[in-house]
Design a protein around this motif. Structure first.
Motif, mmCIF file in Angstrom:
data_model
loop_
_atom_site.group_PDB
_atom_site.id
_atom_site.type_symbol
_atom_site.label_atom_id
_atom_site.label_comp_id
_atom_site.label_asym_id
_atom_site.label_seq_id
_atom_site.Cartn_x
_atom_site.Cartn_y
_atom_site.Cartn_z
ATOM 1 N N ILE A 1 7.069 17.782 -21.199
ATOM 2 C CA ILE A 1 6.158 18.913 -20.990
ATOM 3 C C ILE A 1 4.891 18.746 -21.822
ATOM 4 N N LEU A 2 5.035 18.300 -23.067
ATOM 5 C CA LEU A 2 3.875 18.117 -23.936
ATOM 6 C C LEU A 2 2.900 17.099 -23.364
ATOM 7 N N VAL A 3 3.430 15.972 -22.888
ATOM 8 C CA VAL A 3 2.561 14.934 -22.342
ATOM 9 C C VAL A 3 1.972 15.370 -21.005
ATOM 10 N N ASP A 4 2.782 15.976 -20.143
ATOM 11 C CA ASP A 4 2.274 16.447 -18.848
ATOM 12 C C ASP A 4 1.139 17.451 -19.044
ATOM 13 N N ALA A 5 1.286 18.326 -20.043
ATOM 14 C CA ALA A 5 0.257 19.334 -20.307
ATOM 15 C C ALA A 5 -1.033 18.682 -20.797
ATOM 16 N N MET A 6 -0.910 17.650 -21.626
ATOM 17 C CA MET A 6 -2.105 16.947 -22.104
ATOM 18 C C MET A 6 -2.831 16.253 -20.953
ATOM 19 N N LEU A 7 -2.063 15.628 -20.065
ATOM 20 C CA LEU A 7 -2.676 14.955 -18.914
ATOM 21 C C LEU A 7 -3.365 15.964 -17.999
ATOM 22 N N LEU A 8 -2.719 17.119 -17.799
ATOM 23 C CA LEU A 8 -3.297 18.150 -16.948
ATOM 24 C C LEU A 8 -4.582 18.697 -17.548
ATOM 25 N N ARG A 9 -4.552 18.999 -18.816
ATOM 26 C CA ARG A 9 -5.725 19.605 -19.447
ATOM 27 C C ARG A 9 -6.926 18.655 -19.431
ATOM 28 N N ARG A 10 -6.656 17.366 -19.566
ATOM 29 C CA ARG A 10 -7.744 16.396 -19.566
ATOM 30 C C ARG A 10 -8.104 15.908 -18.167
ATOM 31 N N GLY A 11 -7.400 16.383 -17.161
ATOM 32 C CA GLY A 11 -7.730 15.989 -15.799
ATOM 33 C C GLY A 11 -7.427 14.540 -15.495
ATOM 34 N N ALA A 12 -6.381 14.007 -16.144
ATOM 35 C CA ALA A 12 -6.016 12.594 -15.960
ATOM 36 C C ALA A 12 -5.129 12.452 -14.728
ATOM 37 N N THR A 13 -5.731 12.552 -13.559
ATOM 38 C CA THR A 13 -4.978 12.510 -12.305
ATOM 39 C C THR A 13 -4.452 11.118 -11.971
ATOM 40 N N ASP A 14 -4.969 10.086 -12.651
ATOM 41 C CA ASP A 14 -4.511 8.719 -12.383
ATOM 42 C C ASP A 14 -3.375 8.291 -13.311
ATOM 43 N N LEU A 15 -2.870 9.233 -14.114
ATOM 44 C CA LEU A 15 -1.742 8.969 -15.004
ATOM 45 C C LEU A 15 -0.663 10.016 -14.806
ATOM 46 N N LYS A 16 0.589 9.620 -15.015
ATOM 47 C CA LYS A 16 1.706 10.556 -14.944
ATOM 48 C C LYS A 16 2.842 10.035 -15.820
ATOM 49 N N THR A 17 3.748 10.931 -16.181
ATOM 50 C CA THR A 17 4.879 10.525 -17.009
ATOM 51 C C THR A 17 5.952 9.875 -16.142
ATOM 52 N N GLY A 18 6.607 8.862 -16.720
ATOM 53 C CA GLY A 18 7.707 8.186 -16.038
ATOM 54 C C GLY A 18 9.023 8.504 -16.713
ATOM 55 N N ASP A 19 9.741 7.474 -17.117
ATOM 56 C CA ASP A 19 11.032 7.676 -17.768
ATOM 57 C C ASP A 19 10.847 8.239 -19.178
ATOM 58 N N VAL A 20 11.784 9.099 -19.555
ATOM 59 C CA VAL A 20 11.815 9.658 -20.906
ATOM 60 C C VAL A 20 13.214 9.436 -21.454
ATOM 61 N N ASP B 1 -15.457 25.630 -14.482
ATOM 62 C CA ASP B 1 -15.412 25.761 -13.025
ATOM 63 C C ASP B 1 -14.014 25.548 -12.444
ATOM 64 N N ARG B 2 -13.093 24.988 -13.224
ATOM 65 C CA ARG B 2 -11.764 24.719 -12.680
ATOM 66 C C ARG B 2 -10.900 25.976 -12.734
ATOM 67 N N ARG B 3 -9.839 25.973 -11.934
ATOM 68 C CA ARG B 3 -8.912 27.097 -11.884
ATOM 69 C C ARG B 3 -7.489 26.535 -11.873
ATOM 70 N N PHE B 4 -6.719 26.842 -12.882
ATOM 71 C CA PHE B 4 -5.338 26.387 -12.930
ATOM 72 C C PHE B 4 -4.468 27.280 -12.053
ATOM 73 N N THR B 5 -3.484 26.667 -11.407
ATOM 74 C CA THR B 5 -2.537 27.425 -10.598
ATOM 75 C C THR B 5 -1.510 28.096 -11.500
ATOM 76 N N GLU C 1 -2.622 36.787 -23.634
ATOM 77 C CA GLU C 1 -3.347 36.778 -22.366
ATOM 78 C C GLU C 1 -4.142 35.481 -22.283
ATOM 79 N N LEU C 2 -3.946 34.757 -21.196
ATOM 80 C CA LEU C 2 -4.533 33.435 -21.048
ATOM 81 C C LEU C 2 -5.564 33.410 -19.925
ATOM 82 N N SER C 3 -6.594 32.607 -20.115
ATOM 83 C CA SER C 3 -7.585 32.389 -19.082
ATOM 84 C C SER C 3 -7.095 31.324 -18.108
ATOM 85 N N ARG C 4 -7.218 31.560 -16.838
ATOM 86 C CA ARG C 4 -6.814 30.556 -15.854
ATOM 87 C C ARG C 4 -7.869 29.458 -15.737
ATOM 88 N N VAL C 5 -8.999 29.626 -16.377
ATOM 89 C CA VAL C 5 -10.055 28.615 -16.379
ATOM 90 C C VAL C 5 -9.831 27.605 -17.493
#
Length: 216
Positions: free
Chosen positions: A79-98, A153-157, A206-210
């Protein structure tokens, strides 16, 4: 009693009250009158959730929150790594085996590119929950730099907001707290509850979706 004696006694009483006041204040506050707070350092790691000074310890990303009472789990590490990748917009990277390595003392996460090839690994110390500094630097070098022009300008789901909030609580909850409910508000923000292990609410934010961060 002459005048000089009275002046000496008065001076002594004043000095005693000046020294005693801080001790009384500390005792009244249980020895710790520092407020809880959430702050943000804009390094893509989320807010700082915890107390200042003694309840913080420094890692790769600056000050962390409460010291962990339980080891980091492999699910939490992902979750920690996935969140870092999401926040930085690293769409060309993803987590594999843990997996747990070194007799369960460390957690190793593989990073994959879009083709599924292993490009790097990130290791966490299970006891402290902190990542290896060198590996984290390498990971940040592979991620795109934050776009300051488009950052508002981005909007998180809703699913993404849950991931970001979960990572926030994992990093700064010390293994004692967990994310409870998270839901969208009528004004377009998200309200998240943080609970203890018994399910009691200990905090709401309370969190901003932006930005994915607390708005206050």
């Amino acid at each position: 009693m002459n005048r000089n004696s009275k002046l000496k006694i008065a001076s002594l009483l004043i000095a005693t009250s000046i020294v005693a006041t801080p001790f009384a204040t500390a005792l009244a506050s249980g020895g710790d009158h520092r407020p809880w707070q959430m702050s943000d350092d804009d390094r893509g790691d989320g807010p700082k959730f915890g107390k200042h000074d003694d309840d913080h310890h420094k890692g790769m990303h600056g000050k962390h929150g409460m010291r962990r009472t339980t080891p980091l789990t492999i699910d939490e590490a992902r979750i920690l790594v996935d969140a870092m990748l999401l926040r930085r917009g690293a769409t060309d990277l993803k987590t594999g085996d843990v997996e747990l390595v070194d007799d369960g003392k460390e957690i190793e996460i593989t990073l994959l590119n879009t083709n599924g090839d292993v490009v790097d690994t990130v290791t966490f110390d299970a006891k402290s929950g902190r990542p290896d500094r060198g590996e984290m630097r390498n990971m940040h070098r592979m991620m795109p730099k934050p776009d300051r022009e488009d950052r508002f300008d981005r909007r998180f789901t809703t699913e993404q907001m849950a991931l970001l909030a979960s990572a926030m609580v994992i990093r700064f909850g010390g293994g004692e707290l967990t994310l409870g409910e998270i839901k969208e508000t009528p004004r377009g923000t998200y309200m998240a509850t943080v609970t203890n292990k018994a399910g009691d609410i200990v905090r709401e934010m309370e969190l901003s979706r932006v930005t994915g961060r607390p708005i206050s």
